[in-house]
Design an enzyme around this catalytic site. Structure first.
Site: not given
Length: 416
Positions: A320, A323-325
């Site tokens: 991702c 962000c950091s899905c």
């Protein structure tokens, strides 16, 4: 997660807040510090928290409401003056006077602090405002050969001022005169320039943007971890989130992390032993997971799970970049490296190098496909079943499946 579940904010609002962070703050703050900073801004915007309530937890007081300077006092504009590093600063003090000495011309009264009003529409203090007089040569660029004793006055709030003395003011004036003389009439070239116009002389130095100077004014202020502690204290005191709710939520996350990837392993093992389930999983992963009693939807948004199957010819990798899905219900808490800027930036630019650093070297004939998760979908990898496991039970298969293989950074070794 609790704030989203209660309908107090949306995940996209928090993402927007992170994007709005100053670049240097974004670079220095940790992953969760960025989220805490953005959540605070969102709660202020929705007026669920006030500046006063958050300010109390940040250690703010009302000392700045009492006038400290009189007409004729020599003052210095602070290089850093506000505990707002955690958010994009809204500074009502021009960058070109930061660090400069001047003299109080008059008191203009007390006003609601505009740097508080800009976030949440409420201020917890009234701040004295002064008209401060500066020598023009001390604060602005001017053409070579310009002479005179021109002055500039600027309205400055008390929170930005600190005591100075005549001796320091004279030293500053002397330094400006010497600098101007040494540079053919040009003053201190480190002063900020507020526009991009050509000011009529040639020299080998760089004028800093006002944004650079203003950012320097908050660079050494409130450490980011403090805003996370203040957020927790403020929402609990206001009753937005209860202490028991928060504790129970943390316990659930911790329990899921201790059983990291247990749900994902269950899904993968079932797909290995049940071809019909695998077909349903690839077509509608949310529904297939529900067959096993698993909820594949992330707790912060109505996400759709998409599963990609590793094959001898195609290797899938999840990232991702924004962000950091990550599929939290299936894989547990995301690892630190998955949230890191390095992984997020490199996985799409040089995936084979990244995979090699995880010990995964792929032949050139194997195609690498990187999947960038953005917002509404979460991705999981169905690894290839290792050779030598043909007679294993579903429970035994779960034991060899790893979280990293379900992200795609590693492959499962053959069974011994």
């Amino acid at each position: 997660m609790l704030l989203v579940a209660k309908g107090h904010l949306k995940v996209d609002e928090v993402r927007r807040g992170i994007e709005y962070l100053e670049s240097e703050t974004y670079a220095k703050a940790s992953y969760y510090e960025k989220w805490a900073s953005s959540i605070c801004s969102a709660l202020l915007e929705h007026q669920l928290l006030s500046n006063a309530e958050l300010g109390v937890e940040l250690g703010a007081d009302d000392s700045e409401a009492k006038p400290r300077f009189a007409v004729g006092d020599v003052v210095r504009v602070r290089e850093s003056g506000h505990a707002c590093r955690w958010r994009r600063p809204h500074l009502r003090t021009p960058g070109f006077v930061h660090g400069v000495c001047g003299t109080v011309e008059r008191s203009l009264g007390s006003f609601a602090n505009p740097e508080q009003l800009a976030f949440g529409g409420q201020a917890w203090t009234k701040c004295p405002l002064y008209l401060v007089r500066f020598d023009a040569k001390s604060i602005q660029d001017f053409d070579a050969g310009e002479v005179g004793e021109d002055q500039v006055t600027v309205e400055i709030y008390q929170s930005w001022l600190e005591n100075a003395d005549l001796q320091e003011l004279e030293q500053q004036r002397k330094k400006r005169r010497e600098t101007a003389k040494a540079s053919d009439g040009h003053p201190d070239c480190k002063r900020a320039k507020t526009d991009q116009s050509d000011h009529g002389h040639n020299h080998d130095h760089v004028h800093e943007e006002r944004s650079v100077v203003e950012q320097r004014a908050v660079d050494e202020e409130l450490p980011c971890p403090a805003i996370a502690r203040a957020l927790v204290a403020a929402v609990q005191k206001k009753g937005i989130v209860g202490a028991d709710e928060l504790r129970q939520s943390i316990e659930r996350l911790d329990e899921g992390d201790r059983n990291r990837g247990a749900a994902g392993r269950k899904v993968v093992a079932r797909a290995w032993v049940d071809q019909q389930f695998k077909v349903r999983l690839m077509a509608d992963a949310n529904s297939a997971c529900a067959e096993l009693g698993l909820n594949a939807v992330n707790p912060t948004a109505p996400t759709q799970l998409v599963v990609f199957e590793q094959t001898p010819k195609v290797h899938h990798l999840i990232v991702c970049t924004l962000c950091s899905c990550y599929p939290l219900p299936l894989l547990g808490l995301s690892p630190d490296w998955y949230k890191s800027r390095e992984y997020r930036s490199r996985a799409v630019r040089e995936p084979r190098k990244v995979l090699k650093e995880f010990g995964t070297e792929l032949p050139q004939e194997v195609q690498v496909v990187v999947h960038d998760s953005t917002a509404d979908c979460r991705y999981m990898i169905l690894p290839q079943r290792p050779r030598g496991t043909e007679d294993w039970s579903e429970e035994k298969l779960q034991e060899i499946i790893t979280r990293d293989s379900m992200i795609g950074v590693t492959v499962l070794p053959e069974a011994v």
